[in-house]
Design a protein around this motif. Structure first.
Motif, PDB file in Angstrom:
ATOM      1  N   ARG A  40       0.814  -1.223   0.000  1.00 41.51           N
ATOM      2  CA  ARG A  40       0.000   0.000   0.000  1.00 41.51           C
ATOM      3  C   ARG A  40       0.844   1.268   0.000  1.00 41.51           C
ATOM      4  O   ARG A  40       0.418   2.305  -0.465  1.00 41.51           O
ATOM      5  CB  ARG A  40      -0.908   0.006   1.223  1.00 41.51           C
ATOM      6  CG  ARG A  40      -1.911  -1.115   1.197  1.00 41.51           C
ATOM      7  CD  ARG A  40      -2.791  -1.049   2.450  1.00 41.51           C
ATOM      8  NE  ARG A  40      -3.524  -2.281   2.571  1.00 41.51           N
ATOM      9  CZ  ARG A  40      -3.201  -3.274   3.375  1.00 41.51           C
ATOM     10  NH1 ARG A  40      -2.148  -3.170   4.157  1.00 41.51           N
ATOM     11  NH2 ARG A  40      -3.909  -4.378   3.411  1.00 41.51           N
ATOM     12  N   ASP A  41       2.048   1.191   0.578  1.00 40.08           N
ATOM     13  CA  ASP A  41       2.901   2.366   0.714  1.00 40.08           C
ATOM     14  C   ASP A  41       3.971   2.351  -0.367  1.00 40.08           C
ATOM     15  O   ASP A  41       4.848   1.485  -0.365  1.00 40.08           O
ATOM     16  CB  ASP A  41       3.531   2.381   2.098  1.00 40.08           C
ATOM     17  CG  ASP A  41       4.337   3.631   2.394  1.00 40.08           C
ATOM     18  OD1 ASP A  41       4.712   4.358   1.444  1.00 40.08           O
ATOM     19  OD2 ASP A  41       4.602   3.882   3.579  1.00 40.08           O
ATOM     20  N   HIS A  42       3.935   3.279  -1.301  1.00 37.22           N
ATOM     21  CA  HIS A  42       4.869   3.291  -2.425  1.00 37.22           C
ATOM     22  C   HIS A  42       6.327   3.413  -1.986  1.00 37.22           C
ATOM     23  O   HIS A  42       7.228   3.039  -2.718  1.00 37.22           O
ATOM     24  CB  HIS A  42       4.509   4.416  -3.401  1.00 37.22           C
ATOM     25  CG  HIS A  42       4.842   5.784  -2.891  1.00 37.22           C
ATOM     26  ND1 HIS A  42       4.014   6.459  -2.027  1.00 37.22           N
ATOM     27  CD2 HIS A  42       5.912   6.572  -3.115  1.00 37.22           C
ATOM     28  CE1 HIS A  42       4.570   7.629  -1.738  1.00 37.22           C
ATOM     29  NE2 HIS A  42       5.713   7.726  -2.382  1.00 37.22           N
ATOM     30  N   ARG A  43       6.583   3.898  -0.765  1.00 35.04           N
ATOM     31  CA  ARG A  43       7.959   4.038  -0.286  1.00 35.04           C
ATOM     32  C   ARG A  43       8.579   2.700   0.088  1.00 35.04           C
ATOM     33  O   ARG A  43       9.805   2.562   0.053  1.00 35.04           O
ATOM     34  CB  ARG A  43       8.008   4.975   0.912  1.00 35.04           C
ATOM     35  CG  ARG A  43       7.621   6.422   0.554  1.00 35.04           C
ATOM     36  CD  ARG A  43       7.469   7.261   1.774  1.00 35.04           C
ATOM     37  NE  ARG A  43       6.332   6.719   2.541  1.00 35.04           N
ATOM     38  CZ  ARG A  43       6.049   7.031   3.788  1.00 35.04           C
ATOM     39  NH1 ARG A  43       6.800   7.880   4.444  1.00 35.04           N
ATOM     40  NH2 ARG A  43       4.997   6.504   4.389  1.00 35.04           N
ATOM     41  N   THR A  44       7.771   1.718   0.454  1.00 31.95           N
ATOM     42  CA  THR A  44       8.295   0.427   0.890  1.00 31.95           C
ATOM     43  C   THR A  44       7.803  -0.747   0.043  1.00 31.95           C
ATOM     44  O   THR A  44       8.217  -1.876   0.253  1.00 31.95           O
ATOM     45  CB  THR A  44       7.914   0.160   2.359  1.00 31.95           C
ATOM     46  OG1 THR A  44       6.477   0.202   2.480  1.00 31.95           O
ATOM     47  CG2 THR A  44       8.533   1.198   3.280  1.00 31.95           C
ATOM     48  N   ALA A  45       6.908  -0.488  -0.894  1.00 29.83           N
ATOM     49  CA  ALA A  45       6.299  -1.561  -1.689  1.00 29.83           C
ATOM     50  C   ALA A  45       7.262  -2.094  -2.748  1.00 29.83           C
ATOM     51  O   ALA A  45       8.153  -1.387  -3.218  1.00 29.83           O
ATOM     52  CB  ALA A  45       5.039  -1.040  -2.382  1.00 29.83           C
ATOM     53  N   MET A  46       7.085  -3.341  -3.110  1.00 25.99           N
ATOM     54  CA  MET A  46       7.784  -3.896  -4.268  1.00 25.99           C
ATOM     55  C   MET A  46       7.244  -3.195  -5.499  1.00 25.99           C
ATOM     56  O   MET A  46       6.074  -2.826  -5.541  1.00 25.99           O
ATOM     57  CB  MET A  46       7.519  -5.402  -4.375  1.00 25.99           C
ATOM     58  CG  MET A  46       8.055  -6.190  -3.213  1.00 25.99           C
ATOM     59  SD  MET A  46       7.568  -7.917  -3.301  1.00 25.99           S
ATOM     60  CE  MET A  46       5.900  -7.834  -2.694  1.00 25.99           C
ATOM     61  N   ASN A  47       8.049  -3.009  -6.507  1.00 25.43           N
ATOM     62  CA  ASN A  47       7.607  -2.296  -7.703  1.00 25.43           C
ATOM     63  C   ASN A  47       7.426  -3.281  -8.852  1.00 25.43           C
ATOM     64  O   ASN A  47       8.396  -3.745  -9.440  1.00 25.43           O
ATOM     65  CB  ASN A  47       8.615  -1.219  -8.088  1.00 25.43           C
ATOM     66  CG  ASN A  47       8.150  -0.386  -9.261  1.00 25.43           C
ATOM     67  OD1 ASN A  47       7.141  -0.675  -9.895  1.00 25.43           O
ATOM     68  ND2 ASN A  47       8.887   0.657  -9.552  1.00 25.43           N
ATOM     69  N   PHE A  48       6.184  -3.592  -9.150  1.00 18.06           N
ATOM     70  CA  PHE A  48       5.847  -4.454 -10.281  1.00 18.06           C
ATOM     71  C   PHE A  48       5.112  -3.649 -11.344  1.00 18.06           C
ATOM     72  O   PHE A  48       4.147  -4.104 -11.939  1.00 18.06           O
ATOM     73  CB  PHE A  48       5.012  -5.655  -9.841  1.00 18.06           C
ATOM     74  CG  PHE A  48       5.724  -6.583  -8.903  1.00 18.06           C
ATOM     75  CD1 PHE A  48       6.962  -7.113  -9.227  1.00 18.06           C
ATOM     76  CD2 PHE A  48       5.170  -6.925  -7.695  1.00 18.06           C
ATOM     77  CE1 PHE A  48       7.620  -7.963  -8.362  1.00 18.06           C
ATOM     78  CE2 PHE A  48       5.810  -7.787  -6.820  1.00 18.06           C
ATOM     79  CZ  PHE A  48       7.047  -8.303  -7.156  1.00 18.06           C
ATOM     80  N   GLY A  49       5.555  -2.426 -11.572  1.00 14.66           N
ATOM     81  CA  GLY A  49       4.991  -1.611 -12.641  1.00 14.66           C
ATOM     82  C   GLY A  49       3.758  -0.815 -12.270  1.00 14.66           C
ATOM     83  O   GLY A  49       2.993  -0.435 -13.135  1.00 14.66           O
ATOM     84  N   GLY A  50       3.534  -0.564 -11.013  1.00 13.57           N
ATOM     85  CA  GLY A  50       2.372   0.222 -10.598  1.00 13.57           C
ATOM     86  C   GLY A  50       1.114  -0.609 -10.503  1.00 13.57           C
ATOM     87  O   GLY A  50       0.372  -0.723 -11.462  1.00 13.57           O
ATOM     88  N   GLY A  51       0.881  -1.231  -9.351  1.00 13.24           N
ATOM     89  CA  GLY A  51      -0.307  -2.062  -9.154  1.00 13.24           C
ATOM     90  C   GLY A  51      -0.168  -3.472  -9.695  1.00 13.24           C
ATOM     91  O   GLY A  51      -1.143  -4.192  -9.821  1.00 13.24           O
TER      92      GLY A  51
END
Length: 71
Positions: A40-51
């Motif tokens: 939920r938090d873009h600062r700590t989330a894994m990045n799989f291309g936005g959602g």
């Protein structure tokens, strides 16, 4: 909101279409192991291309693995 962002085993919840990989050694479809979803938090989330979601697969007899993502 869900507390668990993903799953172990079962059937993947594809965002697009089924992309189950074939084992590079035996050419059989690999077994689904895990699905990881962005947090939920873009600062700590894994990045799989936005959602997006990441998907892990394995072929136990050949000891091979594969990871892919969809968004």
């Amino acid at each position: 909101m869900r507390d668990v962002l993903g799953q172990l085993r079962g059937v993947p919840s594809w965002l697009q279409h089924d992309e189950t990989p074939a084992c590079p050694s035996c050419a059989q479809p690999m077994s689904f192991m895990a699905q990881l979803e962005e947090g939920r938090d873009h600062r700590t989330a894994m990045n799989f291309g936005g959602g997006g979601c990441g998907y892990a697969f394995a072929c136990a007899p050949c000891e091979k693995g594969s990871f892919l993502w969809q968004c």
